[in-house]
Design an enzyme around this catalytic site. Sequence first.
Site, short mmCIF file in Angstrom:
data_model
loop_
_atom_site.label_atom_id
_atom_site.label_comp_id
_atom_site.label_asym_id
_atom_site.label_seq_id
_atom_site.Cartn_x
_atom_site.Cartn_y
_atom_site.Cartn_z
N THR A 292 0.84 -1.20 0.00
CA THR A 292 0.00 0.00 0.00
C THR A 292 0.87 1.25 0.00
OG1 THR A 292 -1.93 1.02 1.02
CG2 THR A 292 -0.41 -0.06 2.52
N LYS A 296 3.63 1.31 -3.79
CA LYS A 296 3.07 0.53 -4.91
C LYS A 296 3.92 0.64 -6.19
CE LYS A 296 -1.80 0.45 -3.55
NZ LYS A 296 -3.17 0.70 -3.97
N GLY A 364 -3.21 8.01 -8.23
CA GLY A 364 -2.76 6.63 -8.34
C GLY A 364 -3.91 5.65 -8.52
N ASN A 384 -9.96 16.01 -14.22
CA ASN A 384 -9.15 16.22 -13.02
C ASN A 384 -8.94 17.70 -12.77
OD1 ASN A 384 -7.66 15.02 -10.85
ND2 ASN A 384 -5.76 15.69 -11.84
N ARG A 389 -2.15 16.41 -15.17
CA ARG A 389 -2.18 15.05 -14.61
C ARG A 389 -3.19 14.19 -15.37
NH1 ARG A 389 -2.50 13.95 -8.18
NH2 ARG A 389 -1.28 12.03 -8.23
N TYR A 460 -13.82 4.75 0.71
CA TYR A 460 -14.59 3.81 1.55
C TYR A 460 -14.73 4.25 3.01
CZ TYR A 460 -9.88 2.05 2.45
OH TYR A 460 -8.56 1.96 2.78
N GLY A 481 -17.28 2.42 -2.13
CA GLY A 481 -15.86 2.09 -2.20
C GLY A 481 -15.49 0.83 -1.43
P1 NAP Z 1 -3.79 10.45 -5.00
O1 NAP Z 1 -2.86 9.72 -5.91
O2 NAP Z 1 -3.22 11.37 -3.98
O3 NAP Z 1 -4.78 11.31 -5.95
C1 NAP Z 1 -5.69 12.20 -5.39
C2 NAP Z 1 -6.66 12.69 -6.45
O4 NAP Z 1 -7.62 13.51 -5.78
C3 NAP Z 1 -6.02 13.54 -7.56
O5 NAP Z 1 -6.72 13.35 -8.75
C4 NAP Z 1 -6.24 14.95 -7.00
O6 NAP Z 1 -6.28 15.93 -8.01
C5 NAP Z 1 -7.62 14.81 -6.41
N1 NAP Z 1 -7.91 15.83 -5.42
C6 NAP Z 1 -7.38 15.93 -4.18
N2 NAP Z 1 -7.89 17.03 -3.56
C7 NAP Z 1 -8.75 17.61 -4.45
C8 NAP Z 1 -9.57 18.77 -4.40
N3 NAP Z 1 -9.63 19.54 -3.31
N4 NAP Z 1 -10.33 19.06 -5.49
C9 NAP Z 1 -10.29 18.29 -6.59
N5 NAP Z 1 -9.52 17.18 -6.71
C10 NAP Z 1 -8.75 16.86 -5.64
O7 NAP Z 1 -4.75 9.45 -4.19
P2 NAP Z 1 -5.22 7.98 -4.65
O8 NAP Z 1 -4.23 6.98 -4.16
O9 NAP Z 1 -5.56 8.01 -6.08
O10 NAP Z 1 -6.53 7.77 -3.73
C11 NAP Z 1 -7.69 8.54 -3.95
C12 NAP Z 1 -8.83 8.01 -3.08
O11 NAP Z 1 -9.17 6.68 -3.47
C13 NAP Z 1 -8.50 7.94 -1.59
O12 NAP Z 1 -9.60 8.42 -0.86
C14 NAP Z 1 -8.31 6.45 -1.33
O13 NAP Z 1 -8.67 6.10 0.00
C15 NAP Z 1 -9.29 5.86 -2.32
N6 NAP Z 1 -8.94 4.47 -2.68
C16 NAP Z 1 -9.86 3.50 -2.48
C17 NAP Z 1 -9.56 2.19 -2.79
C18 NAP Z 1 -10.57 1.11 -2.53
O14 NAP Z 1 -10.19 -0.08 -2.46
N7 NAP Z 1 -11.84 1.44 -2.43
C19 NAP Z 1 -8.31 1.86 -3.35
C20 NAP Z 1 -7.37 2.90 -3.56
C21 NAP Z 1 -7.71 4.21 -3.23
P3 NAP Z 1 -4.94 16.73 -8.44
O15 NAP Z 1 -4.23 15.85 -9.43
O16 NAP Z 1 -5.46 17.99 -9.02
O17 NAP Z 1 -4.15 16.96 -7.18
#
Ligand code: NAP
Length: 505
Positions: A292, A296, A364, A384, A389, A460, A481
């Site tokens: 995690t 990753k 990610g 996005n 990105r 989630y 989620g």
């Molecule tokens: P990440 O790589 O940090 O990406 C975050 C994303 O959120 C980017 O697209 C970012 O946009 C956007 N974002 C953040 N703050 C924002 C705001 N104020 N307004 C608009 N966009 C915003 O995170 P990640 O690893 O992809 O994870 C994202 C979410 O998915 C987390 O909540 C995580 O817990 C969840 N998740 C769930 C599972 C599951 O099994 N259900 C698995 C993995 C992840 P920018 O590019 O503009 O910064």
Amino acid sequence: MLFQSLTASTLSANAQLARENLPWIDGVELRADLLSAVPPDALGRFPQFLESGTHQRSVPVILTIRRRRDGGKYDDDEGKRLRLLQHAVEAGNFSFVDLEEDLSGSGSDEEVRRAAYKSGTRVIRSFHSFDGTGGDLSERLARLSALPGEIPRIAVEPRSTSDLLQLVRASLQARGERIVAGMGDYGFPLRILSPVLGNTLAFCSHSSAESAEGGVDPRTMQELYRYSTLNQSTAIYAVIGNPIMHSRSPAFHNSRFAAAGMNAVYVPIKVDSVSSFFELAGELGMRGVSVTIPHKEAVIPFLKEVDESVTAVGACNTIIRDGEGYRGTNTDVDGFLTPLAHRASKKWEGGLAGRAATVIGAGGASRAVIYALIREGVNVCVLNRTESRARAVTEDLSPYARNASLTWGKLGHPEGNNLLSRHSDIIIQTTSLGMHPDTDGDPLPEYRFHGHELVYDIVYNPPVTRFLSRAAECGCEVIQGGEMFEGQALLQAHLFQNAYRMRSS
Ligand code: NAP
């Protein structure tokens, strides 16, 4: 054997703590340095006092008066401490007495050792370090092991994965009785893996205890990690990340291992260096690993083989041992897809193929989502906040869009809204907006759901985000989620069980 550290301030409170935890422990360590008052005679009688309230079940007791410099609370006169130990041991009720490494050879502990010899009390010879490994641990353990009749005990607070590796190596290289204990988050795996590494005993503490060795209570040790069933043949699995102690994965996988009757354990490992982790994995013959944040991507160069899900997404969340090396896959892809494909097959005759979806977010997690969709022939638009990105994600994944289109736009802009209106069969929220503690977050506050959209939020925590509840209120079918989380973990569990069966057959 599992020993509970008794860290209450009175003898009766300590006896109560021990009795409450009796179903899960083999013995206790009385931390007399934490008592508010130490009446010498009552201290000597403590093991009897304890036994009288346990329906005569014999509970071996270690007597410890830990000095402040070793992480304890005792800072009075050293001669007084040794006399107290001697007096208590002479009472003849303690199974073990803890004496520090630096006393050995100095002669200052001679009276205590003599009393221990007469009363059949074993000496545990201990070394403590709260500042990393404190030198060559294997050499130190070998030196302590050479003291006749004594059980060496090394208690270290590792400061890194490399420190943890040293502790594990020291434990594996040692012969005979030994106690190698790890404190703090980096040391946590050692507490669970103690019997797998051939240790004589390990310590746990009541959850509210102030013990430096604390952090895991006896019930969790037995019911979650099945401590008493672990042995040197136990297969080791892990989840790695940083931070990691909050992970729900140990609860998920250990309960499945137990249900499948596997001699296997799954531990959280805090990792600051992926290369040290792979040395550790090799040392322990680890069979499978969940990966995690933030590792990753970093694990990929260490794998001898990866499947297309890893190459496409650029991230690996599952590692399986294969011969002498490891291969990687990404179960987020199918974990995400399974609940969606199930809903889509009920909603549309042709299922997912040919549908139009918007993915909000380009982080990610979005990569696994987008790859899963285009692989199934879904036409995808990525929106996005940061346009560059969104563009980078679509450029990276476009080679995999063989039977689907893949476009991108800026979230909240007219052009993005236009794309959204043309890709609204399925809307998937992959940003961290709406996640605990900022549960008011909503990436599309202006968007009014029509009711025909299939809406999926991969966040989630909380189970139902503001975005998802708005969609449900408008009549949309929604997917939480938690379903993705369960889905990817379930796929991992199958892979882990297959790896276990193959190695055991
Ligand atoms: P990440 O790589 O940090 O990406 C975050 C994303 O959120 C980017 O697209 C970012 O946009 C956007 N974002 C953040 N703050 C924002 C705001 N104020 N307004 C608009 N966009 C915003 O995170 P990640 O690893 O992809 O994870 C994202 C979410 O998915 C987390 O909540 C995580 O817990 C969840 N998740 C769930 C599972 C599951 O099994 N259900 C698995 C993995 C992840 P920018 O590019 O503009 O910064």
